[in-house]
Design an enzyme around this catalytic site. Sequence first.
Site, PDB file in Angstrom:
ATOM      1  N   ASP A   1      -0.324  -9.727  -4.485  1.00 52.25           N
ATOM      2  CA  ASP A   1       0.923  -8.960  -4.658  1.00 52.25           C
ATOM      3  C   ASP A   1       0.625  -7.630  -5.349  1.00 52.25           C
ATOM      4  O   ASP A   1       1.409  -7.152  -6.173  1.00 52.25           O
ATOM      5  CB  ASP A   1       1.989  -9.768  -5.425  1.00 52.25           C
ATOM      6  CG  ASP A   1       3.385  -9.172  -5.240  1.00 52.25           C
ATOM      7  OD1 ASP A   1       3.540  -8.189  -4.480  1.00 52.25           O
ATOM      8  OD2 ASP A   1       4.328  -9.685  -5.862  1.00 52.25           O
TER       9      ASP A   1
ATOM     10  N   HIS B   1       4.339 -15.624  -3.582  1.00 49.32           N
ATOM     11  CA  HIS B   1       4.239 -15.760  -5.034  1.00 49.32           C
ATOM     12  C   HIS B   1       5.050 -16.898  -5.683  1.00 49.32           C
ATOM     13  O   HIS B   1       6.023 -16.643  -6.418  1.00 49.32           O
ATOM     14  CB  HIS B   1       4.555 -14.439  -5.735  1.00 49.32           C
ATOM     15  CG  HIS B   1       5.666 -13.599  -5.129  1.00 49.32           C
ATOM     16  ND1 HIS B   1       6.915 -14.089  -4.897  1.00 49.32           N
ATOM     17  CD2 HIS B   1       5.670 -12.317  -4.714  1.00 49.32           C
ATOM     18  CE1 HIS B   1       7.671 -13.125  -4.373  1.00 49.32           C
ATOM     19  NE2 HIS B   1       6.931 -12.041  -4.243  1.00 49.32           N
TER      20      HIS B   1
ATOM     21  N   ASN C   1       7.976  -9.179 -10.469  1.00 50.45           N
ATOM     22  CA  ASN C   1       8.956 -10.046  -9.805  1.00 50.45           C
ATOM     23  C   ASN C   1       8.220 -10.936  -8.810  1.00 50.45           C
ATOM     24  O   ASN C   1       7.595 -10.415  -7.893  1.00 50.45           O
ATOM     25  CB  ASN C   1       9.984  -9.156  -9.091  1.00 50.45           C
ATOM     26  CG  ASN C   1      11.032  -9.977  -8.374  1.00 50.45           C
ATOM     27  OD1 ASN C   1      10.946 -11.199  -8.316  1.00 50.45           O
ATOM     28  ND2 ASN C   1      12.013  -9.308  -7.790  1.00 50.45           N
TER      29      ASN C   1
ATOM     30  N   PRO D   1       9.157  -3.424 -11.272  1.00 45.97           N
ATOM     31  CA  PRO D   1       8.332  -4.631 -11.271  1.00 45.97           C
ATOM     32  C   PRO D   1       7.114  -4.465 -10.369  1.00 45.97           C
ATOM     33  O   PRO D   1       7.218  -3.899  -9.277  1.00 45.97           O
ATOM     34  CB  PRO D   1       9.284  -5.689 -10.711  1.00 45.97           C
ATOM     35  CG  PRO D   1      10.286  -4.935  -9.900  1.00 45.97           C
ATOM     36  CD  PRO D   1      10.394  -3.568 -10.497  1.00 45.97           C
TER      37      PRO D   1
ATOM     38  N   LEU E   1       0.812  -1.229   0.000  1.00 40.77           N
ATOM     39  CA  LEU E   1       0.000   0.000   0.000  1.00 40.77           C
ATOM     40  C   LEU E   1       0.840   1.271   0.000  1.00 40.77           C
ATOM     41  O   LEU E   1       0.297   2.371   0.003  1.00 40.77           O
ATOM     42  CB  LEU E   1      -1.018  -0.011   1.150  1.00 40.77           C
ATOM     43  CG  LEU E   1      -2.025  -1.180   1.124  1.00 40.77           C
ATOM     44  CD1 LEU E   1      -3.131  -0.974   2.150  1.00 40.77           C
ATOM     45  CD2 LEU E   1      -2.635  -1.394  -0.260  1.00 40.77           C
TER      46      LEU E   1
HETATM   47  O1  DOR Z   1       6.731  -7.241  -8.617  1.00 39.46           O
HETATM   48  C1  DOR Z   1       6.986  -6.985  -7.455  1.00 39.46           C
HETATM   49  N1  DOR Z   1       6.743  -5.778  -6.933  1.00 39.46           N
HETATM   50  N2  DOR Z   1       7.524  -7.935  -6.696  1.00 39.46           N
HETATM   51  C2  DOR Z   1       7.969  -7.682  -5.455  1.00 39.46           C
HETATM   52  O2  DOR Z   1       8.446  -8.581  -4.822  1.00 39.46           O
HETATM   53  C3  DOR Z   1       7.897  -6.321  -4.898  1.00 39.46           C
HETATM   54  C4  DOR Z   1       6.842  -5.552  -5.536  1.00 39.46           C
HETATM   55  C5  DOR Z   1       6.890  -4.090  -5.248  1.00 39.46           C
HETATM   56  O3  DOR Z   1       7.095  -3.688  -4.092  1.00 39.46           O
HETATM   57  O4  DOR Z   1       6.676  -3.304  -6.174  1.00 39.46           O
HETATM   58 ZN    ZN Z   2       5.196  -8.326  -2.992  1.00 40.81          ZN
END
Ligand code: DOR
Ligand code: ZN
Length: 427
Positions: free
Chosen positions: A303, A230, A276, A321, A61
Site C-alpha cells: 500500500d 490491507h 487508512n 493517510p 504511483l
Molecule cells: O492510507 C491510504 N492511502 N489508504 C488508502 O486506502 C489510500 C491511500 C492513498 O491513496 O493515499
Molecule cells: Zn491503497
Amino acid sequence: MTTLALNNVRPYGEDATNLLIDVTRGVIEAIGDSRFDDADEVIDCGGNVLLPGLVDMHVHLREPGREDTETIATGSDAAAKGGFTAVFTMANTNPVIDQPFLAEAVWEKGQTYGKCDVYPVGSITQGLEGEQLTEIGLMARSGVRMFSDDGKCVNDPQLMRRAIEYAKAHDVVLAQHAEDHRMTSGAVAHEGEQAARLGLRGWPRVAEESIVARDAIMTRDYGGRYHLCHASTEGTVQLLRFAKDQGIEVTAEVTPHHLLLTDEQLKTYDGLYRVNPPLREARDAEALKQALLDGTVDVVATDHAPHGSEDKCVEFEHAKPGMLGLETSLAVVHRVFVETGLADWRFVAKVMSERPAEILRLQDQGRPIAVGEPASLVLVDPQSPWTARGEEMASKASNTPYEGIEFNARVTATWLRGIQTYGAQQD
Ligand code: DOR
Ligand code: ZN
C-alpha cells in the site's frame, strides 16, 4: 547470447550455488556447483540470499495527476530498489483509471521505463464515485487483471453484487477496500485507548469487519475472485478464517506497517503515522502475523502511498493517510518473520512473490529459481545494517514511517528478465 554469472548466491537462503543467466532471452540458463567465470559479466554475490523478484499487489504511483509526489518512473525506481519486479498501481489517480486507454497508458509507460512491470488496476466504479460501474469487460480485454476502488470502499451492496458478478464473468480479481464509510466519517485513528487519550476521532474495527463479512457471503453466493486489501484487525482474520473454512474463495493481503507498527506510534501526533486503515493494537498485529503464517492471509502488499510534506507535516487530523512501503517492505518482513525465527526465506518468497503472482495469474513472475525460468530476481544481504531515511529514498516522496529505524536486510540488486534494474553494478 549475452550471459551474466551470479556466482555464490543462496537461493531462498539455502545452499550456496552459482547461476548463469541468458540476458538476451532473460532466463536462467544454468545452475551449478562450478562458477560461471567465463560469462560476459560476472558478479560475485558473496553468499547473498536470492529470491524471485517481488510482486506487490497494491501500490499508488500517483500518475496521472500527482506527479509531484510520485510518477511511474520514480515509483519503478523505488520498486526496483525494494526488490520488486512487478507492482499493481491503484486506480485512485486523477483522472481515475476507469477506461481502457488510461490503463493502457500506465502499462506502456512502465514498459518504456523498463525497471518494473507496472500493472494498472482499473476502478470498479466510474470516477471512484460509487455509483456507476465501469466497463469492467472492456478494461479486462485490454489486459486489466484487477479492479478496485481502493482508497474508497464499494459500500453499496447492490453495486458490489453486480461488480462481483461482472468480475466473475470476466475472470478478473475484485479487490475491496473494506470500510463502511458511515462509521468512519471524520475518523483519523484506530478507535481504542490511544485515540481516546489523544483526543482523536476513532475508526472502529467493525467498519472493516462488517464489510468483510458481507463480501465473504456475497462471494459465497455469487462467486468470483475476491481479494481483501490491507486486512487490519483480529476480527477480520477470524472472518477470513471462517470464509476459507467454508471453501469460499477469498484472498487477502496485509501491509508491512500493520505487521510491525501499532497505534502506540500516534502519541507524537506525527502525521506520518496516519494511514487508512489505521494502525491498530498489538493484538491485531499479532493476529495478522499468525494469519500470514498459516495462510489465512495470503500475501504482503505495501500500500505504498506517497504524499508530499505539505500533506504529511501538518496536524494529525489534516494529514493525508498513507505511507511509503516499497523500499522498506522486505526489511520489515525480514524483521518480523526471519529475525524472530518465525519463518524462513521460502516463506518470504511465498508471501511477497509467488502467491501474489499466482493470485493475479502472472505467468512470468513469482516463478521458481530454476533453469528455463525468467531471470527476474532479487539479491538480499540479510546482515547489512542500514537506517531508513525518507530523504534517501528513490521514491519522490519521503513519508516513511520508519524514519531513523535500523534494519538488517538490504536489497543489493534486482533483475527484471535478466536486466539489472537496481544495484551497485548498475548505478
Ligand atoms: O492510507 C491510504 N492511502 N489508504 C488508502 O486506502 C489510500 C491511500 C492513498 O491513496 O493515499
Ligand atoms: Zn491503497
